[in-house]
Write a protein that holds these residues in place. Sequence first.
Motif, short mmCIF file in Angstrom:
data_model
loop_
_atom_site.label_atom_id
_atom_site.label_comp_id
_atom_site.label_asym_id
_atom_site.label_seq_id
_atom_site.Cartn_x
_atom_site.Cartn_y
_atom_site.Cartn_z
N VAL A 271 9.58 2.17 -8.82
CA VAL A 271 8.60 2.03 -8.06
C VAL A 271 7.40 1.33 -8.73
O VAL A 271 6.79 0.21 -7.75
N MET A 272 7.30 1.31 -9.81
CA MET A 272 6.13 0.67 -10.61
C MET A 272 6.34 -1.02 -10.74
O MET A 272 5.72 -1.78 -10.41
N TRP B 243 9.92 12.20 -10.09
CA TRP B 243 9.13 11.19 -10.89
C TRP B 243 9.85 10.67 -11.78
O TRP B 243 9.58 9.09 -11.98
N GLU B 244 10.70 11.29 -12.58
CA GLU B 244 11.11 10.59 -13.55
C GLU B 244 12.26 9.58 -13.24
O GLU B 244 12.42 8.40 -13.91
N ARG B 245 12.85 9.95 -12.17
CA ARG B 245 14.19 9.04 -11.66
C ARG B 245 13.46 7.85 -11.04
O ARG B 245 14.20 6.72 -11.18
N ASN C 261 0.96 -1.37 -0.13
CA ASN C 261 0.08 -0.06 -0.10
C ASN C 261 0.95 1.06 0.10
O ASN C 261 0.51 2.15 -0.81
N LEU C 262 2.03 1.24 0.89
CA LEU C 262 2.89 2.37 0.70
C LEU C 262 3.55 2.51 -0.73
O LEU C 262 3.53 3.45 -1.23
N THR C 263 3.86 1.33 -1.18
CA THR C 263 4.65 1.56 -2.72
C THR C 263 3.51 2.03 -3.43
O THR C 263 3.84 3.16 -4.45
#
Length: 525
Positions: A185-186, A178-180, A108-110
């Motif tokens: 994360v996905m 977000w780009e890095r 959930n955190l991820t």
Amino acid sequence: MAPIDRDPLSLALLPASNETQAQRQVRRHQEKQAKLRSDQIDKLLKHPDSCSTSTSLEAGKKGRVYKMVLLGQAGAGKTTVLKQMRLLYDPEAHERERKGWTSIVVLNLTASVRVLLQTLERYHHERAERKSLELARLESPASPASPHSMRAVSPSSATGSAVEGASARAFSPSNTAWERHLPKVMQLESELRSQLGAFGEEAPVNDPGSKVHSGVPGTTRRTKVGDKSLLLLRPGWQERLFTYARRSLSLPAAGRSSVQERSRRDEEADDDEGDALVLLRSIQADVMALWDDDVRCRALRKRGVFLDAQSEAATSYFLEAYARIVAPGYSPSDEDILHSRVRTLGVTEDIFRIDRSLTYRIFDVGGSRSQRAAWVPFLDDVQSIIFLAPLSAFDQPLIEDPSTNRLADTFALFTQVVTHPLLRGASVILFLNKIDLLEKKLRQGRSLCSFWPEYQGDDDFEAVWRWFRAKFRDQLRRAEDDKGAGKRRLYVHTTVATSTRQIKAILISVKDSILRDNLQAAGLV
Ligand SMILES: Nc1nc2c(ncn2[C@@H]2O[C@H](COP(=O)(O)OP(=O)(O)OP(=O)(O)O)[C@@H](O)[C@H]2O)c(=O)[nH]1
Ligand SMILES: [Mg+2]
């Protein structure tokens, strides 16, 4: 056609028309398993001495067994209420499961980090696109601008105002966290789902059609993001995660003792969480800087963008708890467990011993449209329906059908449920849920009449929930008049399903209403 086949719920509960053969096979298998398990439980309740099993099942030995079902659309809060019942009526089992929730909380955190990064990325692209259109208009006022002209225009060459300059600097590649981090994360989210048995056929995380990383703002992005955030766990996930396997009647893997099997699973789960924590700790400072300090993020937070979504992780809650969750020795709190989103697949069943004379047998169902097909076999002999209506969803589209408002779907489902032939004798307990989020949305300036034009009042919290309550009452009365059915009492509660104190009080009142109904049915009052 039998009467039951013509009624609206039966029709609504049919599987999706575009269901693939593989999906059908999976669904049928799951329905068969769930029914088998339910029948076994029936047998156990009728002949308790025929099997020695868990303490919860022993509950069926004494007193009256009262069958209830939790109904409502996906994300309404059904499983959250069930978790509260577990906390209240079977605290030892809850305690035994606590450690097992760690993987779900980390997932959930991820998912919450992913939602934050994707939202900022989308915001950035939409803003850049707007700016490029504006520039194109300024440069050649006669010709319409191409949406892709942004690629040729550097943001820093924009109008030259101080604000635009600052904004352009903020968007320079070195600042786009977000780009890095988003791809990593996905990837992690996808791995965690897969390890948890949650790699859903219905909601693939790495959808090849997604344009999220293409750098080209796409109109499909919004719905894809919603679809991919589902946390979908197949039946049996409790067994894999929790050392205590609820009411499962399955056997441990052949050739291994249950103790060996359990410790192997625990070690595997610890390894998976270890890898995830390394990554989450390495990006923590960047993510928290965005969440706490970034002006754009703060503006989006003020607008309630991260408050709630049908199937998203409870983004704000988990980001606020980031440091605590990734700290060494973390153990999930009750609140963490209650906020963790685990989408129900099919139907689950639990038994709670309430007191010496009363036992609840409770069914929790998956609420999305494709899941509703699995409900019908479990509706016979239901004595109470707890129907959950997520009032905070008044401004949201339904993920399965974005042209439908979520609350409009809830009202339609409510009518179908209360008029269903198998549920005619059941008492109806309505939880107007997520009122904490409803209140926040109204305070942040969301106007009810923009989504529900028939509402004429102020955006005052109390006025709004009272209006919805009256609408449900009216809907029940009209539905019963149309069907010529007798009047049923509707018990209504405004709820925050994540609040243990509040739900505890409501569950006591639910028990009172059940006892009252029983006395009435027996002609004693
Ligand atoms: N803030 C807030 N969050 C809630 C409330 N009720 C539920 N939630 C959260 O909403 C999310 C969805 O709740 P669930 O209980 O999983 O929903 P469900 O009805 O079981 O959904 P399906 O299993 O898909 O049918 C979870 O993250 C819960 O923590 C509430 O009253 N307030
Ligand atoms: Mg659920």
